[in-house]
Design an enzyme around this catalytic site. Structure first.
Site, PDB file in Angstrom:
ATOM      1  CG  ASP A   1       5.330  -1.119  -0.690  1.00  0.00           C
ATOM      2  OD1 ASP A   1       6.340  -1.644  -1.185  1.00  0.00           O
ATOM      3  OD2 ASP A   1       5.383  -0.298   0.247  1.00  0.00           O
TER       4      ASP A   1
ATOM      5  CD  GLU B   1     -16.505  -3.107  -7.796  1.00  0.00           C
ATOM      6  OE1 GLU B   1     -15.995  -2.169  -8.455  1.00  0.00           O
ATOM      7  OE2 GLU B   1     -16.791  -3.035  -6.592  1.00  0.00           O
TER       8      GLU B   1
HETATM    9  C1  GLC Z   1       8.686  -2.197   0.010  1.00  0.00           C
HETATM   10  C2  GLC Z   1       9.346  -1.617  -1.213  1.00  0.00           C
HETATM   11  C3  GLC Z   1      10.523  -0.814  -0.781  1.00  0.00           C
HETATM   12  C4  GLC Z   1      10.039   0.301   0.117  1.00  0.00           C
HETATM   13  C5  GLC Z   1       9.222  -0.231   1.276  1.00  0.00           C
HETATM   14  C6  GLC Z   1       8.446   0.863   1.958  1.00  0.00           C
HETATM   15  O1  GLC Z   1       9.487  -3.099   0.670  1.00  0.00           O
HETATM   16  O2  GLC Z   1       9.684  -2.651  -2.106  1.00  0.00           O
HETATM   17  O3  GLC Z   1      11.221  -0.294  -1.870  1.00  0.00           O
HETATM   18  O4  GLC Z   1      11.134   0.999   0.629  1.00  0.00           O
HETATM   19  O5  GLC Z   1       8.261  -1.156   0.845  1.00  0.00           O
HETATM   20  O6  GLC Z   1       7.416   1.327   1.139  1.00  0.00           O
END
Ligand code: GLC
Length: 553
Positions: free
Chosen positions: A215, A264
């Protein structure tokens, strides 16, 4: 480990490359299937639906966050990275789900949220309880406020969800958050933070997870060891690797450390970066020394337009060749208006995703939406996508042809983007409404109870029950196409075929597998070959407008 095993691990095996052309199905767990009737989807619900995933024909599941969370941002505010939210199950349920997926030949990718924790994470609580300058505060980004008592924020920065990006903690200090204030950003210059995430990657890898979706992968590295610029100054800085906040070149040092962890394992764990960066900087995230693969959102942001599709496809195949990775394709996910809806809205040149949000803001007027055309185009686009070299990331519900749910009362909305941006952003709840499994029932078969976001009455016609086994349904199209895709899969290349029409794209994979898409309205005479599947019925052997067909030459 013996030398032989270590050597074996270095050899390319089919397992090592499983991700390169995988069809990956994104599950937003709270909205997929609810096994205990509490209105929230859970891990046992996924286990129960493994037969559905098998029949769908996907290669892997990407599971959005399932960790303990107060849901300030749909689970992307994580309280504990090495546990399961009790509403979604237990670690034992996670193991059962993983085993069920693996037994069915389906890999599992989990979401890792490293840019920020939630404000309920034990580290953040400790930071709040600890004084300025303490080691606990060094795990996050704390700064003294401006003005006499530190009563003013250190900078005027805006958060991604709207509103200020700095939050006071009451002692003259403020902490930084890119997203909601419940999502404090971590300090990735801190070795303890780095070590803890490597531990998390091993924790899930040891439990059998095959890969990770990272993310906000372009946000971790920050350089705030300077006088903080204003928001206007930040906006004016080039995003060339030297920006203090986004897409810094040094973020890749973190991913090089992660790559050592991934390697790993045998097969090596994989990763895909969510990095909203300029397309010419994407290859860095996809490097084999780093995460290995990166999302490409270019098609998601394009109109249903042959010229745009062709340029995007050619450009991204070039990038893949540069990085050695495989390309990714995405039309829908949990952050954007569903593509069956976007494509039913009037085109606004290259900003299909944003155009969907504008429509939601106007209250989702039915008069502006041609839902039938939207779905027809979405089916054509997906069939094209599934024929392309590289991985296809599909979002739960698109296989049912689901439209965005535009009408959700304000009191029932959940997304912080809605609450923090009144009148500016309707948020992402409309693509996160629990799936309809049956035509009737309290939550259309989602569970025995209700649904944590309201489902509209039209869901009945889009339910799995209504579509399964029905010729011509969107579910049947996905099942047929995914089955053919795994049978036909070929080397990662394609060549464009001359169609004589600017609004018709055709390409052939090395084994003769050919895909033809008519973006226009006038029927197109198909080239010779056996028609394997088409997104809409053919008209006397011709491909009608807004349709794709696959042929075998
Ligand atoms: C990414 C995720 C989204 C979230 C953001 C903050 O863009 O896809 O859903 O709100 O990160 O974590």
């Amino acid at each position: 480990m013996t030398d032989t095993l270590a050597e074996a691990r270095l050899l390319p095996t089919p397992d090592e490359t499983w991700w390169r052309q995988a069809a990956v199905y994104q599950i937003y767990p709270r909205s997929f299937a609810d096994s205990n009737g509490d209105g929230v989807g859970d891990l046992s619900g996924i286990t129960d639906r493994v037969p559905y995933l098998v029949e769908l024909g996907i290669d892997a599941v990407w599971l959005s966050p399932f960790y303990p969370s107060a849901l300030a941002d749909g689970g992307y505010d994580v309280d504990d990275y090495r546990n399961v939210d009790p509403r979604l199950g237990t670690l034992a349920d996670f193991d059962v789900m993983t085993q069920a997926l693996h037994a069915a030949g389906i890999r599992l990718i989990v979401d890792i949220v490293p840019n920020h924790t939630s404000d309920r994470h034990e580290w953040f609580r400790e930071a709040l309880a600890s004084p300025k300058g303490s080691a606990a505060r060094e795990r996050y980004i704390f700064r003294d406020g401006a003005g006499p008592d530190g009563a003013e924020p250190p900078a005027d920065w805006e958060s991604t969800f709207g509103g200020p990006a700095w939050e006071p903690v009451g002692d003259g200090q403020w902490y930084f958050h890119f997203f909601a204030k419940e999502q404090p950003d971590l300090n990735w210059n801190n070795p303890e933070v780095r070590a803890d995430f490597r531990r998390t990657l091993r924790f899930w890898s040891d439990r059998g997870v095959d890969g990770f979706r990272i993310d906000v992968a372009h946000g971790l590295a920050k350089d705030l060891g300077r006088t903080l610029p204003t928001q206007a100054e930040l906006d004016a800085l080039p995003k060339d690797g030297s920006h203090p906040l986004w897409d810094r070149d040094d973020v890749h040092e973190i991913y090089a450390e992660w790559r050592a962890v991934f390697n790993e394992y045998a097969p090596a764990r994989t990763a895909v970066a969510e990095a909203w960066v300029a397309s010419d900087r994407r290859a860095r995230y996809a490097s084999a020394d780093g995460l290995g693969q990166a999302f490409n959102f270019d098609l998601l942001e394009a109109d249903f337009d042959a010229g745009q599709f062709r340029d995007i496809i050619a450009f991204n195949l070039g990038l893949a060749a540069e990085s050695g990775s495989s390309t990714t394709w995405v039309f829908s996910n949990h952050d954007v208006v569903r593509h069956a809806t976007r494509y039913g809205l009037p085109p606004r040149n290259g900003a299909a995703a944003k155009q969907g949000s504008q429509w939601l803001l106007r209250g989702g007027p039915a008069s502006e939406l041609d839902a039938e055309l939207g779905l027809r185009r979405a089916r054509a686009a997906t069939l094209l996508e599934l024929a392309l070299p590289g991985s296809a990331y599909l979002y739960q519900g698109e296989e049912l042809g689901l439209q965005e749910v535009a009408h959700i009362p304000a009191a029932e909305r959940q997304d912080p983007a809605f609450f923090r941006n009144p009148g500016v952003d309707m948020g992402r709840d409309g693509c996160r409404v629990p799936l309809p499994w049956t035509r009737t029932g309290p939550s259309y078969g989602f569970g025995a109870g209700g649904s944590h976001l309201p489902q509209p009455a039209w869901f009945t016609g889009y339910s799995v029950e209504a579509e399964a086994g029905v010729a011509g349904s969107t579910l049947s199209l996905y099942r047929t196409a995914l089955a053919l895709r795994s049978r036909l899969q070929a080397a990662e290349s394609m060549e464009w075929l001359e169609t004589g029409r600017a609004d018709v794209l055709a390409f052939r994979r090395p084994n003769g597998w050919t895909s033809v898409t008519n973006f226009g309205t006038e029927a197109f005479t198909l080239p010779a070959g056996e028609v394997l599947v088409s997104s809409t019925g053919l008209e006397a052997g011709s491909l009608p407008g807004a349709a794709t067909a696959w042929l075998q030459a």
